[in-house]
Design a protein around this motif. Structure first.
Motif, short mmCIF file in Angstrom:
data_model
loop_
_atom_site.label_atom_id
_atom_site.label_comp_id
_atom_site.label_asym_id
_atom_site.label_seq_id
_atom_site.Cartn_x
_atom_site.Cartn_y
_atom_site.Cartn_z
N ALA A 193 0.83 -1.21 0.00
CA ALA A 193 0.00 0.00 0.00
C ALA A 193 0.87 1.25 0.00
O ALA A 193 0.56 2.23 -0.69
CB ALA A 193 -0.93 -0.01 1.22
N GLN B 102 -5.83 5.26 7.79
CA GLN B 102 -6.88 4.89 6.85
C GLN B 102 -7.85 6.04 6.59
O GLN B 102 -8.32 6.22 5.47
CB GLN B 102 -7.61 3.65 7.38
CG GLN B 102 -6.72 2.40 7.36
CD GLN B 102 -7.24 1.28 8.24
OE1 GLN B 102 -8.35 1.33 8.77
NE2 GLN B 102 -6.42 0.25 8.42
N THR B 103 -8.12 6.83 7.62
CA THR B 103 -8.94 8.03 7.42
C THR B 103 -8.24 9.01 6.48
O THR B 103 -8.87 9.59 5.58
CB THR B 103 -9.22 8.73 8.77
OG1 THR B 103 -9.92 7.82 9.64
CG2 THR B 103 -10.05 9.98 8.57
N LEU C 194 -6.13 8.30 4.17
CA LEU C 194 -6.16 7.77 2.81
C LEU C 194 -7.48 8.10 2.12
O LEU C 194 -7.51 8.45 0.94
CB LEU C 194 -5.92 6.25 2.83
CG LEU C 194 -5.91 5.54 1.49
CD1 LEU C 194 -4.87 6.13 0.55
CD2 LEU C 194 -5.66 4.03 1.69
N PHE C 195 -8.58 7.99 2.85
CA PHE C 195 -9.88 8.37 2.30
C PHE C 195 -9.90 9.85 1.94
O PHE C 195 -10.36 10.23 0.85
CB PHE C 195 -10.99 8.06 3.31
CG PHE C 195 -11.60 6.69 3.15
CD1 PHE C 195 -12.60 6.47 2.21
CD2 PHE C 195 -11.16 5.64 3.93
CE1 PHE C 195 -13.15 5.20 2.05
CE2 PHE C 195 -11.72 4.38 3.79
CZ PHE C 195 -12.72 4.15 2.85
N THR D 41 -7.83 10.55 -1.25
CA THR D 41 -8.45 10.09 -2.49
C THR D 41 -9.63 10.99 -2.89
O THR D 41 -9.77 11.38 -4.05
CB THR D 41 -8.93 8.64 -2.34
OG1 THR D 41 -7.84 7.83 -1.89
CG2 THR D 41 -9.45 8.09 -3.65
N GLY E 29 -4.80 6.33 -4.89
CA GLY E 29 -5.53 6.28 -3.63
C GLY E 29 -6.49 5.10 -3.58
O GLY E 29 -6.56 4.37 -2.57
N SER F 235 -4.44 1.79 -3.31
CA SER F 235 -3.90 1.60 -1.97
C SER F 235 -5.00 1.19 -1.00
O SER F 235 -4.79 0.32 -0.14
CB SER F 235 -3.21 2.88 -1.50
OG SER F 235 -2.59 2.70 -0.25
N LEU F 236 -6.17 1.79 -1.13
CA LEU F 236 -7.29 1.44 -0.26
C LEU F 236 -7.72 -0.01 -0.46
O LEU F 236 -8.00 -0.73 0.52
CB LEU F 236 -8.47 2.38 -0.54
CG LEU F 236 -9.72 2.16 0.30
CD1 LEU F 236 -9.41 2.34 1.78
CD2 LEU F 236 -10.82 3.13 -0.12
N LEU G 130 -7.77 -2.92 2.38
CA LEU G 130 -8.99 -3.69 2.65
C LEU G 130 -8.69 -5.19 2.64
O LEU G 130 -9.19 -5.94 3.50
CB LEU G 130 -10.06 -3.36 1.60
CG LEU G 130 -10.92 -2.12 1.84
CD1 LEU G 130 -11.71 -1.77 0.59
CD2 LEU G 130 -11.86 -2.34 3.02
N LEU H 5 -11.81 -1.88 8.61
CA LEU H 5 -11.05 -0.64 8.65
C LEU H 5 -11.30 0.12 9.94
O LEU H 5 -12.25 -0.18 10.68
CB LEU H 5 -11.39 0.24 7.45
CG LEU H 5 -11.11 -0.34 6.06
CD1 LEU H 5 -11.51 0.67 4.97
CD2 LEU H 5 -9.64 -0.70 5.91
#
Length: 422
Positions: free
Chosen positions: A244, A305-306, A308-309, A312, A403, A406-407, A411, A418
């Motif tokens: 990732a 992870q937040t 990354l969101f 993206t 993005g 990677s997500l 997952l 997540l």
């Protein structure tokens, strides 16, 4: 409040078999940041000079528009930086941290000086590749030292502090490069790099102890190295976050390589490029500092992870706004700075998550992670930045794709779960 993992530093500060104590935390943070900054400094200080260097080595003529091939002055260095970490890792696990570090620093200084006399484009690329090889040794040893001394969230917190200091380099380096160009030719930039390498050599020689005791060192042979890398592949968390990171950091390199062209040609900010670049890098530094303050309470997974969101979605929004309204600096800068700042909430946490399961082979694990976040990421970044066509849309759309990819990897790694507080 999260439990505190113990460190490997005894109350006396003197590690088993070491001849000198571990520096205080503040000095150690700055020292590790300095070693890691060898790489960033070797890239960012010359961004304002890429056009001049391209003219000097015959790539373009004065007055011509930039040639995307000038990006290879950056990518040749990054490619040299990435792959050799696979070799530096087992070496540092066998011979300790200090001696490989000193070899790397000496090589960094010599290759920086050699770049001054290069007047052929391909010869310069070869020397830049070699400089990247030696810079990778400094980065590898720096991360291995941190893993020798810290674990888990303490490692993530320490690395966030390191990254906060480290990020001063991309903020200041283009400005330093621009100041050098005001008073000297582009060759002086490589003199500055050599001086930085000398300073780090003297400092670590005098103050840094050996952090890997004799009884913890690994035998150096091909079978053991393959076995160690096999452990990395078998570790779902390590391999997943390594992949990732390799994907998402492609976005970082794609922007760095094309940033001078974007600000100079798209937005007409030739003289103030260093200031705009510093502003974007500053958001990354702030995010790293924020992460160091909250990671032990909130957790590495939830934060990264937040981020990354947000990265993206932000990149997608910027692509849409640019498509509708065109390229405008007042639109591009704030949204792009927000996206870029997300790296500060992903980088150190992804690294700590990947390294945590493999403390006994920290050097090898660090090498594999470094390979993913440099060689793999630079190849991805090269593919994206080479699409530059006078607009920012190819770069921002590339960010969206990376993005999402990677997500998906995360997952799969986390089996669909997540935002865990672990």
């Amino acid at each position: 409040m999260a439990d505190q993992e113990p460190t490997a530093i005894p109350p006396t500060g003197i590690l088993p078999g070491a001849k000198r104590p571990v520096p205080g935390r503040s000095e150690l943070v700055v020292m590790i940041a300095g070693l890691m900054a060898l790489n960033a400094f070797g890239i960012d200080i010359m961004l304002p000079a890429l056009n001049q260097i391209a003219h000097a080595v015959g790539l373009t003529a004065p007055g011509m528009e930039s040639d995307n091939r000038q990006q290879m002055i950056i990518f040749s260095y990054v490619l040299g930086f990435g792959a050799p970490q696979i070799i530096w890792g087992p070496i540092s696990d066998r011979f300790g941290r200090r001696n490989p570090l000193f070899i790397a620093l000496i090589g960094y200084v010599i290759t920086a000086l050699a770049c001054i006399v290069m007047r052929d484009f391909h010869a310069l690329l070869v020397m830049r590749f070699a400089q990247g090889v030696f810079a990778s040794g400094g980065r590898l040893v720096a991360v291995s030292i941190v893993r020798d001394l810290f674990a888990g969230r303490q490692m993530a917190r320490f690395m966030s502090l390191v990254m906060t200091i480290f990020m001063v380099v991309p903020i200041l380096a283009p400005g330093i490069g621009q100041l050098v160009l005001f008073v000297a030719p582009w060759e002086a930039i490589f003199l500055v790099l050599a001086l930085f390498g000398v300073i780090m050599f003297v400092w670590t020689w005098m103050r840094l102890p050996e952090t890997l005791p004799e009884n913890a060192r690994m035998e150096l042979n091909l079978a053991r190295a393959i076995g160690a890398y096999g452990e990395i592949v078998k570790s779902r968390v390590t391999f997943g976050y390594m992949c990732a990171s390799g994907v998402i950091f492609g976005a970082l390199f794609s922007f760095i390589a094309s940033s001078e062209q974007i600000f100079r040609e798209v937005f007409g900010q030739t003289e103030t490029f260093a200031l705009w670049f510093a502003g974007i890098a500053g958001t990354l530094a702030c995010a790293n500092f924020l992460n160091s303050r909250i990671v032990e309470k909130i957790g590495m997974r939830r934060i990264s992870q937040t981020a990354l969101f947000i990265f993206t979605i932000g990149a997608g929004l910027l692509s849409l706004l640019t498509y509708v309204f065109g390229d405008h600096l007042y639109i591009f800068f704030p949204v792009f700075a927000l996206c870029f700042g997300c790296f500060g909430l992903m980088g150190s946490n992804f690294s700590a998550l990947a390294m945590e399961p493999l403390g006994k082979i920290a050097g090898t694990a660090s090498a594999a992670y470094g390979f993913a976040t440099t060689t793999v990421a630079s190849l991805i970044g090269m593919a994206i930045s080479s699409q530059y066509n006078g607009s920012t849309i190819p770069v921002t759309l590339g960010f969206v794709c990376l993005g999402v990819a990677s997500l998906v990897i995360i997952l799969i790694t986390e089996r669909g779960k997540l935002f865990s507080s672990r």
